[in-house]
Design a protein around this motif. Structure first.
Motif, short mmCIF file in Angstrom:
data_model
loop_
_atom_site.label_atom_id
_atom_site.label_comp_id
_atom_site.label_asym_id
_atom_site.label_seq_id
_atom_site.Cartn_x
_atom_site.Cartn_y
_atom_site.Cartn_z
N ARG A 265 36.32 60.82 47.51
CA ARG A 265 36.40 59.93 48.66
C ARG A 265 37.59 58.98 48.49
O ARG A 265 37.92 58.60 47.38
N ALA A 266 38.19 58.61 49.59
CA ALA A 266 39.20 57.55 49.58
C ALA A 266 38.86 56.58 50.70
O ALA A 266 38.35 56.98 51.75
N GLY A 267 39.16 55.32 50.46
CA GLY A 267 38.91 54.31 51.48
C GLY A 267 40.17 53.56 51.79
O GLY A 267 41.23 53.81 51.19
N PRO A 298 47.45 49.01 54.42
CA PRO A 298 48.86 48.69 54.16
C PRO A 298 49.06 47.72 53.01
O PRO A 298 50.14 47.70 52.39
N LEU A 299 48.05 46.93 52.70
CA LEU A 299 48.18 45.99 51.58
C LEU A 299 47.25 46.38 50.43
O LEU A 299 46.88 45.54 49.60
N SER A 300 46.88 47.64 50.36
CA SER A 300 45.89 48.05 49.35
C SER A 300 46.46 47.95 47.93
O SER A 300 47.67 48.02 47.72
N ILE A 301 45.54 47.76 46.99
CA ILE A 301 45.87 47.78 45.56
C ILE A 301 45.07 48.91 44.95
O ILE A 301 43.86 48.80 44.77
N SER A 355 50.53 49.76 40.39
CA SER A 355 49.78 50.73 41.19
C SER A 355 50.12 50.64 42.67
O SER A 355 49.90 51.60 43.42
N ILE A 356 50.65 49.51 43.11
CA ILE A 356 50.91 49.31 44.54
C ILE A 356 51.97 50.30 45.03
O ILE A 356 53.01 50.48 44.40
N GLY A 357 51.63 50.97 46.11
CA GLY A 357 52.55 51.95 46.69
C GLY A 357 52.28 53.37 46.25
O GLY A 357 52.78 54.32 46.86
#
Ligand SMILES: [Fe+2]
Length: 404
Positions: A265-267, A298-301, A355-357
């Motif tokens: 799963r991805a959120g 868009p701002l996920s970590i 990890s960002i991006g």
């Protein structure tokens, strides 16, 4: 197991006369959990499954453990353990244990004795190599990524594939992480309908499970079977070979599930480990962190947040992909990290920014969360990297994507 299966020859009605070609009766055996009140299998033996001719003490390998004291996060390097001639039962090296579960590691290159665990189910994760698991229900061909679930009291033996029987890509030896429960292991209840079918929200289903398809018949006399039971170990000698089952049916049988068949799963942002849960056992869970897309806010970590799981010890077994994620922390293929209750854990310094991006990971890891503290077996101390506990304070970095 949540669904019904029938293999080989069985009579039209249970508990009725079922005769061999010579006119004699097959011996029926009900193998049931919770007495006669829950799931079971009915097996039909050529010989008597009760006919023992000898019983002797089988000295179990030493199971001494020591508490995690002073409390520390730990890093065990299983590939550093000695790997002399060993079988998948007698060669188990105890790493971690509590009253609910024992976790061992073994590199096996010889066939195991016939064996059954009468204390609880076993779930064996195949890190590498190939083997045939011969059981009274039939045989299972297993390989890397397979979870092999062996119900309590399933008589079986592990037969590793020899080097000549393995494809070049499977040249690795048979490496197993063995989870011995004190009860039963199965899919999380929330994945199942009231009737026991996998529901549409489950990350895997019946089609992803593999089980014996035909009987395995072996003739023999005076056959030894090692039994691990609540009082210790006993070596029974049976008058006839236990692999004499011409047919069986029911809901209790050994099976395999491969981590590649777990649909991740991805959120929009980081999902917690229950999204990756694969099995549940008594006071523990098993999760599969498989290659997957990362979060897409868009701002996920993508890296996990620091977390204090106040009720559980968390073990991660790193088995595939690139572990630059814990760069500087010493994590490698075959590593086990243990982040215990009482210690807040999280990504290595620098991992969050790094990890960002990122939009995906190829890492593969097995997680076991226990709800009572794990203690350490001798093998844990034999392969511990004692520098791990201090890596968060040492300025090490790298994106952390597998740590739940
Ligand atoms: Fe975690």
């Amino acid at each position: 197991m949540p669904h019904y299966r029938a293999v080989g020859q069985i009579p039209r009605k249970r508990h009725t006369q079922f005769r061999k070609p010579d006119g004699g009766l097959y011996a029926e055996e009900l193998m049931g959990v919770e007495g006669f009140s829950s799931d079971s299998a009915l097996l039909y033996h050529t010989g008597l499954p009760t006919a023992i001719v000898e019983a002797q003490v089988w000295e179990l390998p030493a199971g001494r453990t020591r508490p995690n004291h002073p409390l520390l996060p730990r890093h065990l390097r299983t590939h550093k353990l000695g790997a002399g001639p060993a079988d998948a039962v007698g060669g188990r090296q105890l790493l971690l244990a509590n009253n609910d579960v024992r976790i061992s590691y073994v590199v096996a290159d010889t066939p195991s004795p016939l064996y059954r665990n009468a204390v609880g189910d076993e779930c064996v994760y195949v890190e590498s190599g190939r083997a045939t698991v011969q059981t009274a229900f039939g045989a299972l061909e297993v390989g890397a990524g397979d979870y092999v679930v062996l119900p309590t009291s399933t008589t079986h033996r592990w037969v590793p594939a020899g080097p000549g029987d393995r494809a070049p890509a499977e040249a690795e030896p048979l490496r197993l992480l063995v989870v011995e429960a004190s009860g039963h292991i199965g899919p999380p209840r929330r994945y199942l309908t009231p009737k026991g079918q996998f529901n549409e929200f489950a990350p895997y289903c019946e089609r992803d499970l593999r089980a014996p398809a035909e009987p395995l018949l072996v003739e023999g006399a005076n056959v030894e079977v090692l039994v691990r039971h609540r009082g210790g170990g006993t070596a029974f000698t049976y008058a006839t070979h236990p692999f004499d089952v011409v047919g069986w049916d029911g809901y209790v049988f050994p099976y395999t599930f491969n981590a590649d068949d777990f649909e991740p799963r991805a959120g929009r942002y980081h999902l917690p480990p229950p999204a990756h849960q694969t099995f549940q056992g008594p006071n523990f869970v098993i999760c599969s962190f498989v290659p997957r897309k990362f979060d897409y806010h868009p701002l996920s970590i993508p890296a996990p947040y620091n977390h204090a799981n106040v009720d559980s010890d968390e073990l991660l077994f790193y088995v595939g992909g690139d572990f630059m994620s814990r760069k500087g922390a010493g994590i490698e293929l075959g590593s086990i990290s243990l982040h215990p209750s009482g210690f807040t854990h999280g990504p290595q310094p620098g991992s969050v920014e790094a990890s960002i991006g990122k939009d995906a990971t190829d890492e593969l890891a097995v997680m076991i969360d226990t709800f009572r503290p794990l203690e350490f077996g001798e093998a844990a101390f034999a392969c511990e990297d004692t520098s791990y506990a201090w890596t968060w304070a040492g300025g090490h970095g790298g994106p952390d994507s597998t740590s739940g």
